[in-house]
Design a protein around this motif. Structure first.
Motif, PDB file in Angstrom:
ATOM      1  N   ILE A   5      28.615   9.364  23.998  1.00 10.46           N
ATOM      2  CA  ILE A   5      27.738   9.479  22.984  1.00 10.46           C
ATOM      3  C   ILE A   5      28.514   9.845  21.818  1.00 10.46           C
ATOM      4  N   LYS A 207      21.919   1.455  21.876  1.00 10.27           N
ATOM      5  CA  LYS A 207      20.706   1.862  21.532  1.00 10.27           C
ATOM      6  C   LYS A 207      19.523   0.823  21.727  1.00 10.27           C
ATOM      7  N   PRO A 221      14.300   5.435  21.778  1.00 10.69           N
ATOM      8  CA  PRO A 221      15.288   5.886  22.837  1.00 10.69           C
ATOM      9  C   PRO A 221      15.465   4.772  23.811  1.00 10.69           C
ATOM     10  N   LEU A 222      16.384   4.870  24.657  1.00 11.38           N
ATOM     11  CA  LEU A 222      16.954   3.961  25.406  1.00 11.38           C
ATOM     12  C   LEU A 222      15.695   3.735  26.717  1.00 11.38           C
ATOM     13  N   ALA A 247      26.303   5.783  23.487  1.00 18.93           N
ATOM     14  CA  ALA A 247      24.831   5.844  23.001  1.00 18.93           C
ATOM     15  C   ALA A 247      25.133   6.248  21.534  1.00 18.93           C
ATOM     16  N   THR A 263      19.161  10.901  26.788  1.00 16.72           N
ATOM     17  CA  THR A 263      20.094   9.855  26.943  1.00 16.72           C
ATOM     18  C   THR A 263      21.005   9.755  27.898  1.00 16.72           C
ATOM     19  N   GLN A 266      19.127   8.459  30.916  1.00 15.82           N
ATOM     20  CA  GLN A 266      18.803   6.954  30.732  1.00 15.82           C
ATOM     21  C   GLN A 266      20.224   6.012  30.837  1.00 15.82           C
TER      22      GLN A 266
END
Length: 279
Positions: A5, A207, A221-222, A247, A263, A266
Protein backbone atom coordinates in the motif's frame (compact mmCIF):
# COMPACT_ATOMS: atom_id res chain seq x y z
CA UNK A 1 2.71 -11.78 -5.20
CA UNK A 2 3.20 -9.35 -2.34
CA UNK A 3 0.53 -7.00 -0.97
CA UNK A 4 1.56 -3.37 -0.71
CA UNK A 5 0.00 0.00 0.00
CA UNK A 6 1.21 3.48 -0.83
CA UNK A 7 1.89 6.05 1.90
CA UNK A 8 -0.77 8.28 0.31
CA UNK A 9 -3.39 5.77 1.45
CA UNK A 10 -3.00 6.98 5.03
CA UNK A 11 -4.47 10.22 6.40
CA UNK A 12 -2.26 13.24 5.83
CA UNK A 13 0.16 13.72 8.71
CA UNK A 14 0.19 10.05 9.77
CA UNK A 15 3.52 9.24 11.40
CA UNK A 16 5.81 6.57 9.98
CA UNK A 17 5.29 4.53 13.16
CA UNK A 18 1.52 4.56 12.68
CA UNK A 19 1.81 3.81 8.95
CA UNK A 20 3.91 0.71 9.56
CA UNK A 21 1.79 -0.33 12.55
CA UNK A 22 -1.47 -0.25 10.60
CA UNK A 23 0.18 -1.91 7.58
CA UNK A 24 1.41 -4.73 9.81
CA UNK A 25 -1.93 -5.24 11.54
CA UNK A 26 -3.80 -5.12 8.23
CA UNK A 27 -1.57 -7.85 6.82
CA UNK A 28 0.45 -6.02 4.19
CA UNK A 29 3.85 -7.25 3.07
CA UNK A 30 5.11 -3.85 1.93
CA UNK A 31 4.58 -0.10 2.09
CA UNK A 32 5.51 2.18 -0.78
CA UNK A 33 6.97 5.42 0.53
CA UNK A 34 6.90 8.77 -1.26
CA UNK A 35 9.57 11.39 -1.73
CA UNK A 36 7.74 14.38 -0.25
CA UNK A 37 8.30 18.15 -0.23
CA UNK A 38 10.37 19.65 2.57
CA UNK A 39 8.61 19.28 5.91
CA UNK A 40 6.66 16.20 4.80
CA UNK A 41 6.33 12.98 6.75
CA UNK A 42 9.00 10.42 5.97
CA UNK A 43 11.36 10.89 3.04
CA UNK A 44 12.01 14.35 1.57
CA UNK A 45 14.62 15.99 -0.62
CA UNK A 46 16.44 16.90 2.61
CA UNK A 47 16.45 13.39 4.14
CA UNK A 48 19.86 12.26 5.36
CA UNK A 49 21.34 8.79 5.28
CA UNK A 50 20.76 8.44 9.02
CA UNK A 51 17.10 9.47 8.71
CA UNK A 52 16.52 7.03 5.86
CA UNK A 53 18.16 4.20 7.78
CA UNK A 54 15.95 4.96 10.80
CA UNK A 55 12.86 4.57 8.58
CA UNK A 56 14.18 1.24 7.28
CA UNK A 57 14.79 0.03 10.83
CA UNK A 58 11.27 1.06 11.85
CA UNK A 59 9.74 -0.78 8.89
CA UNK A 60 11.79 -3.87 9.70
CA UNK A 61 10.56 -3.90 13.29
CA UNK A 62 7.02 -4.14 11.94
CA UNK A 63 7.94 -6.81 9.39
CA UNK A 64 7.23 -4.43 6.49
CA UNK A 65 9.26 -4.52 3.28
CA UNK A 66 10.17 -1.37 1.35
CA UNK A 67 10.08 -2.25 -2.35
CA UNK A 68 9.64 1.02 -4.27
CA UNK A 69 9.63 4.82 -3.99
CA UNK A 70 7.18 7.18 -5.68
CA UNK A 71 6.88 10.97 -5.75
CA UNK A 72 4.55 13.74 -6.85
CA UNK A 73 7.37 16.29 -7.13
CA UNK A 74 7.95 15.59 -10.83
CA UNK A 75 4.57 17.10 -11.70
CA UNK A 76 6.07 20.45 -10.60
CA UNK A 77 9.48 19.91 -12.24
CA UNK A 78 8.81 17.72 -15.31
CA UNK A 79 11.68 16.17 -17.21
CA UNK A 80 9.89 17.25 -20.40
CA UNK A 81 9.94 20.98 -19.61
CA UNK A 82 11.21 23.39 -22.26
CA UNK A 83 13.12 25.17 -19.47
CA UNK A 84 16.49 23.47 -18.84
CA UNK A 85 16.51 24.75 -15.25
CA UNK A 86 13.19 23.02 -14.57
CA UNK A 87 14.50 19.80 -16.16
CA UNK A 88 17.56 20.03 -13.90
CA UNK A 89 15.30 20.26 -10.85
CA UNK A 90 13.42 17.21 -12.07
CA UNK A 91 16.66 15.31 -12.56
CA UNK A 92 17.64 16.21 -8.98
CA UNK A 93 14.38 14.66 -7.76
CA UNK A 94 15.05 11.40 -9.62
CA UNK A 95 18.66 11.41 -8.38
CA UNK A 96 17.44 11.69 -4.79
CA UNK A 97 14.92 8.91 -5.41
CA UNK A 98 17.65 6.61 -6.69
CA UNK A 99 19.98 7.36 -3.80
CA UNK A 100 17.30 6.87 -1.14
CA UNK A 101 15.95 3.73 -2.81
CA UNK A 102 19.43 2.25 -2.76
CA UNK A 103 19.88 3.09 0.93
CA UNK A 104 16.53 1.48 1.80
CA UNK A 105 16.98 -1.66 -0.29
CA UNK A 106 14.27 -0.71 -2.80
CA UNK A 107 14.82 -1.87 -6.35
CA UNK A 108 12.44 0.50 -8.20
CA UNK A 109 11.51 4.18 -8.30
CA UNK A 110 8.35 5.53 -9.92
CA UNK A 111 8.92 8.28 -12.48
CA UNK A 112 6.30 10.33 -14.33
CA UNK A 113 8.41 11.47 -17.31
CA UNK A 114 6.43 14.56 -18.26
CA UNK A 115 3.14 15.81 -19.60
CA UNK A 116 1.76 16.87 -22.96
CA UNK A 117 -0.06 20.21 -22.95
CA UNK A 118 -0.58 23.31 -25.09
CA UNK A 119 2.95 24.49 -24.39
CA UNK A 120 4.72 21.12 -24.52
CA UNK A 121 4.00 19.09 -27.64
CA UNK A 122 3.86 15.31 -27.73
CA UNK A 123 7.08 14.89 -29.70
CA UNK A 124 8.94 17.37 -27.47
CA UNK A 125 7.74 15.57 -24.36
CA UNK A 126 8.95 12.29 -25.83
CA UNK A 127 12.40 13.54 -26.81
CA UNK A 128 13.18 15.73 -23.80
CA UNK A 129 12.02 13.28 -21.14
CA UNK A 130 13.79 10.36 -22.79
CA UNK A 131 17.04 12.33 -23.04
CA UNK A 132 16.89 13.29 -19.36
CA UNK A 133 16.18 9.72 -18.25
CA UNK A 134 19.06 8.39 -20.36
CA UNK A 135 21.40 10.70 -18.43
CA UNK A 136 20.16 9.19 -15.15
CA UNK A 137 20.40 5.54 -16.17
CA UNK A 138 24.13 5.17 -15.34
CA UNK A 139 23.38 6.29 -11.76
CA UNK A 140 20.47 3.85 -11.63
CA UNK A 141 22.80 1.10 -12.87
CA UNK A 142 25.40 2.00 -10.25
CA UNK A 143 22.83 1.71 -7.45
CA UNK A 144 20.92 -1.25 -8.85
CA UNK A 145 17.64 0.68 -8.95
CA UNK A 146 15.15 0.44 -11.83
CA UNK A 147 13.53 3.59 -13.20
CA UNK A 148 9.86 2.65 -13.61
CA UNK A 149 7.91 4.86 -16.04
CA UNK A 150 4.28 5.12 -14.92
CA UNK A 151 1.23 5.47 -17.14
CA UNK A 152 -0.75 8.43 -15.83
CA UNK A 153 -3.27 10.91 -17.21
CA UNK A 154 -0.60 13.06 -18.83
CA UNK A 155 -1.73 12.63 -22.49
CA UNK A 156 1.52 10.75 -23.12
CA UNK A 157 2.50 7.17 -24.06
CA UNK A 158 -1.09 6.23 -24.86
CA UNK A 159 -0.33 2.84 -26.44
CA UNK A 160 1.48 -0.19 -25.01
CA UNK A 161 3.40 -0.48 -28.27
CA UNK A 162 4.64 3.09 -27.88
CA UNK A 163 5.48 2.48 -24.23
CA UNK A 164 7.58 -0.51 -25.30
CA UNK A 165 9.37 1.61 -27.90
CA UNK A 166 10.00 4.43 -25.41
CA UNK A 167 11.56 1.99 -22.93
CA UNK A 168 13.50 -0.08 -25.46
CA UNK A 169 15.08 2.97 -27.10
CA UNK A 170 16.84 3.74 -23.82
CA UNK A 171 18.81 0.51 -24.29
CA UNK A 172 19.22 -0.18 -20.58
CA UNK A 173 17.93 -2.98 -18.39
CA UNK A 174 17.43 -0.33 -15.68
CA UNK A 175 14.61 1.32 -17.69
CA UNK A 176 11.23 -0.28 -17.15
CA UNK A 177 7.52 0.29 -16.56
CA UNK A 178 5.64 1.01 -13.35
CA UNK A 179 2.22 -0.10 -14.57
CA UNK A 180 -0.94 1.36 -13.05
CA UNK A 181 -3.95 -0.91 -13.59
CA UNK A 182 -6.65 1.65 -12.80
CA UNK A 183 -5.15 4.55 -14.76
CA UNK A 184 -5.26 2.63 -18.03
CA UNK A 185 -9.03 2.05 -18.07
CA UNK A 186 -9.63 5.52 -19.49
CA UNK A 187 -8.08 4.45 -22.81
CA UNK A 188 -7.25 0.75 -22.70
CA UNK A 189 -7.53 -2.68 -21.12
CA UNK A 190 -5.01 -3.46 -18.36
CA UNK A 191 -4.77 -7.17 -19.13
CA UNK A 192 -3.81 -6.35 -22.74
CA UNK A 193 -1.18 -3.83 -21.65
CA UNK A 194 0.30 -6.30 -19.15
CA UNK A 195 0.72 -8.99 -21.80
CA UNK A 196 2.27 -6.53 -24.30
CA UNK A 197 4.61 -4.84 -21.81
CA UNK A 198 5.66 -8.21 -20.42
CA UNK A 199 9.01 -8.35 -18.65
CA UNK A 200 9.44 -4.57 -18.90
CA UNK A 201 7.02 -4.27 -15.95
CA UNK A 202 8.95 -3.72 -12.71
CA UNK A 203 6.12 -2.84 -10.34
CA UNK A 204 2.31 -2.65 -10.33
CA UNK A 205 -0.08 -0.06 -8.89
CA UNK A 206 -3.65 -1.18 -8.35
CA UNK A 207 -6.80 0.87 -8.04
CA UNK A 208 -10.24 0.47 -9.57
CA UNK A 209 -12.11 2.84 -11.85
CA UNK A 210 -15.71 3.44 -12.86
CA UNK A 211 -15.59 4.26 -16.56
CA UNK A 212 -19.13 5.70 -16.49
CA UNK A 213 -17.83 8.55 -14.32
CA UNK A 214 -14.76 8.99 -16.52
CA UNK A 215 -12.83 11.50 -14.39
CA UNK A 216 -10.89 11.60 -11.13
CA UNK A 217 -14.07 11.00 -9.14
CA UNK A 218 -14.34 7.64 -10.88
CA UNK A 219 -11.62 5.98 -8.82
CA UNK A 220 -13.35 3.54 -6.46
CA UNK A 221 -12.40 0.79 -3.99
CA UNK A 222 -10.90 -2.37 -5.44
CA UNK A 223 -13.41 -4.87 -6.89
CA UNK A 224 -16.11 -2.18 -7.25
CA UNK A 225 -15.13 -0.68 -10.63
CA UNK A 226 -14.65 -1.89 -14.19
CA UNK A 227 -11.25 -3.59 -13.90
CA UNK A 228 -11.50 -7.26 -14.87
CA UNK A 229 -9.42 -8.54 -11.97
CA UNK A 230 -9.62 -12.19 -13.06
CA UNK A 231 -8.09 -11.27 -16.41
CA UNK A 232 -5.51 -8.98 -14.77
CA UNK A 233 -4.43 -11.75 -12.41
CA UNK A 234 -4.21 -14.22 -15.27
CA UNK A 235 -2.12 -11.81 -17.37
CA UNK A 236 0.29 -11.22 -14.48
CA UNK A 237 0.71 -14.97 -14.08
CA UNK A 238 1.36 -15.35 -17.81
CA UNK A 239 4.24 -12.85 -17.76
CA UNK A 240 5.65 -14.36 -14.57
CA UNK A 241 5.11 -11.32 -12.36
CA UNK A 242 5.62 -12.23 -8.68
CA UNK A 243 6.50 -8.84 -7.17
CA UNK A 244 4.34 -6.30 -5.33
CA UNK A 245 0.78 -5.21 -6.05
CA UNK A 246 0.69 -1.78 -4.41
CA UNK A 247 -2.70 -0.22 -3.75
CA UNK A 248 -2.78 3.51 -4.47
CA UNK A 249 -6.06 4.81 -3.08
CA UNK A 250 -7.20 7.74 -0.96
CA UNK A 251 -8.34 7.41 2.66
CA UNK A 252 -12.08 7.26 3.29
CA UNK A 253 -13.74 10.52 4.31
CA UNK A 254 -15.14 8.81 7.41
CA UNK A 255 -12.89 6.54 9.49
CA UNK A 256 -10.03 7.02 7.00
CA UNK A 257 -7.84 4.17 8.28
CA UNK A 258 -10.58 1.70 7.36
CA UNK A 259 -9.60 1.96 3.70
CA UNK A 260 -6.25 0.37 4.57
CA UNK A 261 -7.93 -2.66 6.13
CA UNK A 262 -10.64 -3.06 3.49
CA UNK A 263 -8.10 -2.86 0.70
CA UNK A 264 -5.98 -5.57 2.30
CA UNK A 265 -8.93 -7.99 2.14
CA UNK A 266 -9.66 -6.98 -1.45
CA UNK A 267 -6.04 -7.60 -2.43
CA UNK A 268 -6.28 -11.05 -0.86
CA UNK A 269 -9.11 -11.83 -3.27
CA UNK A 270 -7.26 -10.40 -6.28
CA UNK A 271 -4.04 -12.26 -5.48
CA UNK A 272 -5.88 -15.45 -4.56
CA UNK A 273 -4.95 -15.61 -0.88
CA UNK A 274 -8.58 -15.42 0.28
CA UNK A 275 -10.96 -18.37 0.42
CA UNK A 276 -13.34 -16.09 -1.52
CA UNK A 277 -11.40 -16.47 -4.75
CA UNK A 278 -11.54 -14.12 -7.73
CA UNK A 279 -11.09 -17.20 -9.89
Amino acid sequence: MLKGINQWGFPEGTSMEDIFHHAEVAGYDAVELNLNPAGGIGLTMESTTREAQAILALASRHGIKLRSLSTSLLWRTPLSSADPDVRALGAAVVTKQIELASLLGMDTILVVPGAVNADNSYDECYTRSQEEIKKLLPLAQQHGVYIGIENVWNKFLLSPLEMNRYIDEMDSKMAGVYFDVGNILLYGFPEQWIRILGSRIRKIHVKDFNTQVGNGAGFVPLLSGNVNWVQVHQALQEIGYTDTLTAELSPYAANPFQMVYDTSHQLDIIIGRSSISAN
